[in-house]
Write a protein that holds these residues in place. Sequence first.
Motif, short mmCIF file in Angstrom:
data_model
loop_
_atom_site.label_atom_id
_atom_site.label_comp_id
_atom_site.label_asym_id
_atom_site.label_seq_id
_atom_site.Cartn_x
_atom_site.Cartn_y
_atom_site.Cartn_z
N MET A 112 -6.09 15.82 7.17
CA MET A 112 -5.67 14.67 6.31
C MET A 112 -6.42 14.44 5.20
O MET A 112 -7.89 14.23 5.24
N ALA A 113 -5.90 14.25 4.21
CA ALA A 113 -6.75 14.04 2.86
C ALA A 113 -7.26 12.49 2.93
O ALA A 113 -6.28 11.84 3.36
N GLU A 114 -8.32 12.40 2.41
CA GLU A 114 -8.66 10.82 2.40
C GLU A 114 -8.30 10.58 0.80
O GLU A 114 -8.25 11.16 -0.12
N LEU A 115 -7.94 9.29 0.73
CA LEU A 115 -7.54 8.53 -0.45
C LEU A 115 -8.82 7.72 -1.22
O LEU A 115 -9.60 7.26 -0.51
N GLY A 116 -8.83 7.78 -2.38
CA GLY A 116 -10.06 7.36 -3.43
C GLY A 116 -9.81 5.79 -3.23
O GLY A 116 -8.82 5.22 -2.75
N ASN A 117 -11.07 5.05 -3.61
CA ASN A 117 -10.74 3.81 -3.62
C ASN A 117 -9.99 3.27 -4.70
O ASN A 117 -9.37 2.14 -4.42
N GLU A 118 -9.78 3.94 -5.77
CA GLU A 118 -8.81 3.58 -6.76
C GLU A 118 -7.32 3.42 -6.13
O GLU A 118 -6.60 2.57 -6.39
N THR A 119 -6.98 4.53 -5.58
CA THR A 119 -5.74 4.75 -5.05
C THR A 119 -5.63 3.50 -3.86
O THR A 119 -4.41 2.78 -3.88
N LEU A 120 -6.59 3.30 -3.20
CA LEU A 120 -6.46 2.35 -2.01
C LEU A 120 -6.36 0.99 -2.74
O LEU A 120 -5.60 0.32 -2.14
N LEU A 121 -6.95 0.70 -3.83
CA LEU A 121 -6.92 -0.65 -4.37
C LEU A 121 -5.35 -0.88 -5.00
O LEU A 121 -5.09 -1.85 -4.90
N GLU A 122 -4.84 0.20 -5.66
CA GLU A 122 -3.45 0.12 -6.15
C GLU A 122 -2.54 0.09 -5.01
O GLU A 122 -1.68 -0.99 -4.90
N LEU A 123 -2.75 0.57 -3.82
CA LEU A 123 -1.92 0.25 -2.70
C LEU A 123 -1.98 -1.21 -2.42
O LEU A 123 -1.02 -1.79 -1.96
N LEU A 124 -3.15 -1.76 -2.41
CA LEU A 124 -3.41 -3.02 -1.79
C LEU A 124 -2.62 -4.04 -2.62
O LEU A 124 -2.17 -5.14 -2.26
N LYS A 125 -3.02 -3.73 -4.15
CA LYS A 125 -2.25 -4.57 -5.15
C LYS A 125 -0.69 -4.69 -4.97
O LYS A 125 -0.18 -5.56 -5.13
N LYS A 126 -0.13 -3.46 -4.61
CA LYS A 126 1.26 -3.62 -4.37
C LYS A 126 1.48 -4.24 -3.23
O LYS A 126 2.41 -5.04 -3.25
N MET A 127 0.93 -4.27 -1.99
CA MET A 127 1.07 -5.19 -0.95
C MET A 127 0.90 -6.51 -1.17
O MET A 127 1.93 -7.28 -0.75
N ILE A 128 -0.05 -6.99 -2.04
CA ILE A 128 -0.18 -8.43 -2.17
C ILE A 128 0.96 -8.74 -3.15
O ILE A 128 1.57 -9.98 -2.95
N MET A 129 1.61 -7.93 -4.10
CA MET A 129 2.59 -8.48 -4.94
C MET A 129 3.96 -8.54 -4.13
O MET A 129 4.62 -9.53 -4.30
N ILE A 130 4.06 -7.71 -3.12
CA ILE A 130 5.32 -7.78 -2.24
C ILE A 130 5.22 -9.09 -1.77
O ILE A 130 6.01 -9.79 -1.50
N ARG A 131 4.10 -9.40 -1.08
CA ARG A 131 3.88 -10.72 -0.18
C ARG A 131 4.18 -11.80 -1.10
O ARG A 131 4.88 -12.78 -0.73
N ALA A 132 3.56 -12.19 -2.26
CA ALA A 132 3.72 -13.02 -3.35
C ALA A 132 5.25 -13.16 -3.51
O ALA A 132 5.88 -14.20 -3.62
N PHE A 133 5.99 -12.09 -3.71
CA PHE A 133 7.44 -12.12 -4.17
C PHE A 133 8.04 -12.87 -2.97
O PHE A 133 9.03 -13.67 -3.16
N GLU A 134 7.91 -12.31 -1.80
CA GLU A 134 8.57 -12.80 -0.47
C GLU A 134 8.24 -14.42 -0.29
O GLU A 134 9.29 -15.19 -0.01
N GLU A 135 6.98 -14.80 -0.82
CA GLU A 135 6.58 -16.08 -0.58
C GLU A 135 7.55 -16.96 -1.44
O GLU A 135 8.03 -18.11 -1.00
#
Length: 61
Positions: A1-24
């Motif tokens: 399994m390939a590891e994800l870089g910090n930049e990719t992980l940060l982008e994924l986290l930002k998307k999760m936060i955006m989804i949560r904010a939208f739903e709230e």
Amino acid sequence: MAELGNETLLELLKKMIMIRAFEEEAEKLFMKGLVHGTMHLSEGEEAVAVGAVFAIKKQIT
């Protein structure tokens, strides 16, 4: 399994936060009666959506 870089992980986290904010915000509008019908929130499941789309995009590109 390939590891994800910090930049990719940060982008994924930002998307999760955006989804949560939208739903709230959507829930606030629903509770005020501004959104009609029923509503099913996916709070706590943001990673499922983000991970699925990330995997699909990775397969396509």
